[in-house]
Design a protein around this motif. Structure first.
Motif, short mmCIF file in Angstrom:
data_model
loop_
_atom_site.label_atom_id
_atom_site.label_comp_id
_atom_site.label_asym_id
_atom_site.label_seq_id
_atom_site.Cartn_x
_atom_site.Cartn_y
_atom_site.Cartn_z
N THR A 29 28.35 44.58 34.15
CA THR A 29 28.98 43.46 34.84
C THR A 29 28.35 42.13 34.52
O THR A 29 29.00 41.10 34.56
CB THR A 29 28.92 43.67 36.37
OG1 THR A 29 27.55 43.89 36.74
CG2 THR A 29 29.77 44.82 36.79
N PHE A 39 34.36 39.70 41.43
CA PHE A 39 35.83 39.66 41.44
C PHE A 39 36.30 38.41 42.18
O PHE A 39 37.23 37.72 41.74
CB PHE A 39 36.38 40.91 42.12
CG PHE A 39 37.88 40.91 42.28
CD1 PHE A 39 38.70 41.15 41.19
CD2 PHE A 39 38.46 40.65 43.51
CE1 PHE A 39 40.08 41.13 41.33
CE2 PHE A 39 39.83 40.63 43.66
CZ PHE A 39 40.65 40.88 42.57
N THR A 57 36.45 50.14 41.95
CA THR A 57 37.80 49.59 41.86
C THR A 57 38.71 50.23 42.90
O THR A 57 39.50 49.56 43.56
CB THR A 57 38.38 49.81 40.45
OG1 THR A 57 37.50 49.21 39.49
CG2 THR A 57 39.75 49.18 40.32
N LEU A 92 42.52 38.20 33.92
CA LEU A 92 42.99 38.85 35.15
C LEU A 92 44.31 38.27 35.64
O LEU A 92 45.18 39.02 36.08
CB LEU A 92 41.94 38.71 36.26
CG LEU A 92 40.83 39.74 36.34
CD1 LEU A 92 39.93 39.69 35.10
CD2 LEU A 92 39.98 39.50 37.59
N LEU A 95 35.98 35.34 40.01
CA LEU A 95 37.04 35.24 39.01
C LEU A 95 38.37 34.84 39.64
O LEU A 95 39.17 34.13 39.03
CB LEU A 95 37.19 36.58 38.28
CG LEU A 95 36.05 36.94 37.34
CD1 LEU A 95 36.17 38.39 36.87
CD2 LEU A 95 36.02 36.01 36.13
N ASP A 148 37.03 34.49 31.59
CA ASP A 148 37.42 35.84 32.00
C ASP A 148 38.53 35.84 33.04
O ASP A 148 39.31 36.79 33.13
CB ASP A 148 36.21 36.60 32.54
CG ASP A 148 35.24 37.00 31.43
OD1 ASP A 148 35.64 36.97 30.26
OD2 ASP A 148 34.08 37.31 31.74
N SER A 149 38.60 34.78 33.85
CA SER A 149 39.61 34.76 34.92
C SER A 149 41.02 34.81 34.33
O SER A 149 41.94 35.35 34.94
CB SER A 149 39.45 33.52 35.79
OG SER A 149 39.80 32.34 35.09
N SER A 190 29.88 39.34 32.16
CA SER A 190 30.97 38.49 32.59
C SER A 190 30.47 37.24 33.28
O SER A 190 31.15 36.23 33.34
CB SER A 190 31.90 39.26 33.55
OG SER A 190 31.24 39.58 34.74
N SER A 201 42.84 44.90 35.67
CA SER A 201 42.34 44.13 34.53
C SER A 201 40.85 43.85 34.68
O SER A 201 40.11 43.82 33.69
CB SER A 201 43.11 42.81 34.39
OG SER A 201 44.46 43.05 34.08
N TYR A 202 40.42 43.66 35.92
CA TYR A 202 38.99 43.46 36.20
C TYR A 202 38.20 44.71 35.82
O TYR A 202 37.14 44.62 35.18
CB TYR A 202 38.83 43.16 37.69
CG TYR A 202 37.41 42.98 38.17
CD1 TYR A 202 36.54 42.08 37.56
CD2 TYR A 202 36.94 43.69 39.28
CE1 TYR A 202 35.23 41.90 38.02
CE2 TYR A 202 35.65 43.51 39.75
CZ TYR A 202 34.81 42.62 39.12
OH TYR A 202 33.52 42.44 39.58
N VAL A 261 43.36 43.49 39.63
CA VAL A 261 42.20 44.35 39.92
C VAL A 261 41.97 45.34 38.77
O VAL A 261 40.83 45.56 38.34
CB VAL A 261 42.40 45.12 41.24
CG1 VAL A 261 41.29 46.14 41.45
CG2 VAL A 261 42.44 44.14 42.42
#
Length: 266
Positions: free
Chosen positions: A65, A192, A97, A219, A195, A215-216, A68, A54-55, A52
């Motif tokens: 956003t 989120f 977050t 995370l 990902l 991007d995943s 991404s 890292s997101y 989370v």
């Protein structure tokens, strides 16, 4: 002398009993699938908390956003939605977050009924066995009951099972964050979720996707995304080198007939 021998004998017996208990415990763990699975789940890294955060870092670094979304397989409609609902303010991103982690760490996972397996919140690839679901539910709820944070002890595998259910609840009861609409907050949670799923659906690179950013991996990779960032730098360097080669090649091209004609005196 006899007293020392007796003490040594007792210690030897204690050690023998200890090794017997340890061996039995190890055997029980091996013979008990639930205990073995619980051990795997609690030893998984990175933890949810790390994913989370890292997101947040990913979105804060980009400022918006919707950037991404270029690295997630989305329909054009979903991409437009992400662009429309982008959050650029780092303070609001931090509040989102915190709301996400708060929801994760206070959520009680319900028991699974027969109807749950076919619910819209549980897609086929997210289906877990009854054993896995129940072990995750018991672990998760025990942490919540003991006022411990599941996000500190469990990883992506557990969240993959729990998050579709939690997301359904968040859509119904959207946390209120001043300065953001409900749609923006939900979109933050949904990206989120995308990902989370896109990494979990398989790490194999499909044809033509080797040159795309993922991007995943930033995370959920155990290396913290270091390998993904290294690949990105290498791809960008290769692209820059190729551009330089093209520019040099263009400069070295001899003038064409049309070029010569353009210099002719009429």
């Amino acid at each position: 002398g006899e007293r020392n021998d007796h003490t040594a004998s007792l210690r030897s017996q204690d050690m023998s009993d200890f090794h017997t208990i340890a061996a039995n415990a190890s055997s029980n763990a091996m013979n008990n699938p639930a205990e073995a699975l619980a051990k795997v789940l609690t030893s998984e890294t990175p933890k949810i908390d790390s994913g989370v955060k890292s997101y947040l870092s990913l979105l804060a670094a980009r400022g918006v956003t919707h950037n991404s979304s270029n690295n997630i397989v989305l329909s054009s409609a979903e991409t437009r939605r992400n662009e429309t609902l982008a959050i650029a303010d780092p303070v609001l991103l931090l509040k989102c977050t915190r709301a996400l982690l708060g929801a994760i760490n206070s959520f009680n996972v319900p028991e699974r009924g027969a109807s749950d397996k076919s619910s819209t919140g549980m897609q086929e690839q997210e289906q877990s066995s009854d054993l896995e679901y129940n072990v995750i539910r018991i672990l998760w709820n025990n942490f919540v009951t003991q006022r411990q944070k599941p996000s500190k002890f469990l990883g992506r595998t557990s969240l993959l099972v729990v998050f579709p259910i939690l997301l359904q609840e968040l859509r119904t009861n959207v946390p209120k964050i001043p300065g953001l609409s409900d749609d923006q907050i939900i979109n933050f949670f949904e990206v989120f979720s995308q990902l989370l799923r896109s990494y979990s659906e398989g790490d194999e690179t499909k044809d033509g996707e080797g040159n795309k950013d993922d991007d995943s991996k930033l995370l959920w990779c155990t290396d913290g995304g270091a390998d993904e960032l290294s690949r990105r730098r290498a791809r960008r360097k290769d692209a820059a080198d190729k551009r330089k080669e093209y520019m040099v090649a263009d400069d070295e091209q001899p003038p064409t007939i049309n070029d010569e004609e353009s210099f002719a005196i009429n």
